[in-house]
Motif scaffolding. Sequence first.
Motif, PDB file in Angstrom:
ATOM      1  N   ILE A 280       3.578   5.552  -4.031  1.00 36.53           N
ATOM      2  CA  ILE A 280       3.421   4.287  -3.298  1.00 36.53           C
ATOM      3  C   ILE A 280       3.611   3.098  -4.237  1.00 36.53           C
ATOM      4  N   ARG A 281       3.067   3.168  -5.432  1.00 36.94           N
ATOM      5  CA  ARG A 281       3.172   2.039  -6.356  1.00 36.94           C
ATOM      6  C   ARG A 281       4.572   1.901  -6.940  1.00 36.94           C
TER       7      ARG A 281
ATOM      8  N   THR B 228       7.273  -2.685  -1.416  1.00 37.72           N
ATOM      9  CA  THR B 228       6.448  -2.752  -0.216  1.00 37.72           C
ATOM     10  C   THR B 228       7.282  -2.817   1.052  1.00 37.72           C
TER      11      THR B 228
ATOM     12  N   LEU C 221       8.732   0.537   1.886  1.00 40.33           N
ATOM     13  CA  LEU C 221       7.693   1.420   2.404  1.00 40.33           C
ATOM     14  C   LEU C 221       7.323   1.073   3.841  1.00 40.33           C
ATOM     15  N   ILE C 222       7.267  -0.222   4.163  1.00 38.88           N
ATOM     16  CA  ILE C 222       6.952  -0.617   5.539  1.00 38.88           C
ATOM     17  C   ILE C 222       8.006  -0.071   6.488  1.00 38.88           C
TER      18      ILE C 222
ATOM     19  N   LEU D 175       0.593  -0.835   6.142  1.00 41.86           N
ATOM     20  CA  LEU D 175      -0.181  -1.619   5.176  1.00 41.86           C
ATOM     21  C   LEU D 175      -1.375  -0.828   4.650  1.00 41.86           C
TER      22      LEU D 175
ATOM     23  N   ILE E 185      -0.105   1.763   2.119  1.00 45.04           N
ATOM     24  CA  ILE E 185       0.357   1.095   0.898  1.00 45.04           C
ATOM     25  C   ILE E 185      -0.829   0.590   0.085  1.00 45.04           C
ATOM     26  N   TYR E 186      -1.732  -0.143   0.730  1.00 51.74           N
ATOM     27  CA  TYR E 186      -2.861  -0.703  -0.011  1.00 51.74           C
ATOM     28  C   TYR E 186      -3.899   0.352  -0.378  1.00 51.74           C
TER      29      TYR E 186
ATOM     30  N   MET F 149      -3.427  -8.567   0.678  1.00 54.24           N
ATOM     31  CA  MET F 149      -3.011  -7.927   1.925  1.00 54.24           C
ATOM     32  C   MET F 149      -2.792  -8.962   3.020  1.00 54.24           C
TER      33      MET F 149
ATOM     34  N   ASP G 230       0.564 -10.246   2.287  1.00 53.99           N
ATOM     35  CA  ASP G 230       1.593  -9.227   2.537  1.00 53.99           C
ATOM     36  C   ASP G 230       1.705  -8.847   4.008  1.00 53.99           C
TER      37      ASP G 230
END
Length: 194
Positions: free
Chosen positions: A43-44, A48, A51-52, A84, A87-88, A145, A148
């Motif tokens: 994920i990192r 982002t 990934l979304i 989200l 990801i977070y 977040m 984002d």
Amino acid sequence: TVTIYVTLTAFAIALVIGLLAGLGRVSDNVFIRNVAITYIEFIRGVPTLVLIFTLALVIVPSVSEAIGISTQVVSTSARGIIALAVIYGAFLAEVFRAGIESVPHGQTEAARSLGLNGRQAMRYVVLPQAVRNVLPALGNDFIAMLKDSSLISVLAVRDITQMARLHAGSTFRFRESYLVLTFLYLTMTITLSL
């Protein structure tokens, strides 16, 4: 309200995912630790926005079809929240790992000498101290977040970013629309920072 709802819901889910992955990261079980490390690093290591798109448009529909739920039932808002949160969750896992490792090892030894097993020592002694240590970092990640969450507008979720884009596109008042959008995000982030 959509922006705030998406942020609060995604952050609550991300806290659970992050705590579980953070505990997995410090686990003595090699399999659990490696799964947690793989998740976090994957994920990192991916942007982002990518990934979304991947989570909302590939993974969520595949999983929903696999468990027998129609793809149309899962709204774009729900897909954005899931994306989200996943990801977070990886970022919060590292925050929780650092918080757990910041508690002196003597605390665990003292808990074990009082008769607590490993899980009880983690639950009643280590985690309460770790959570206190990570609260500032959790606040920072919550603000990140919130900012984002504007990225889910690419999924046509009607958050304030999407509403500003639609308004600017229909009225050709780009300057006013985006200045108001900027002011709204700035107001929310400064309020949360305080």
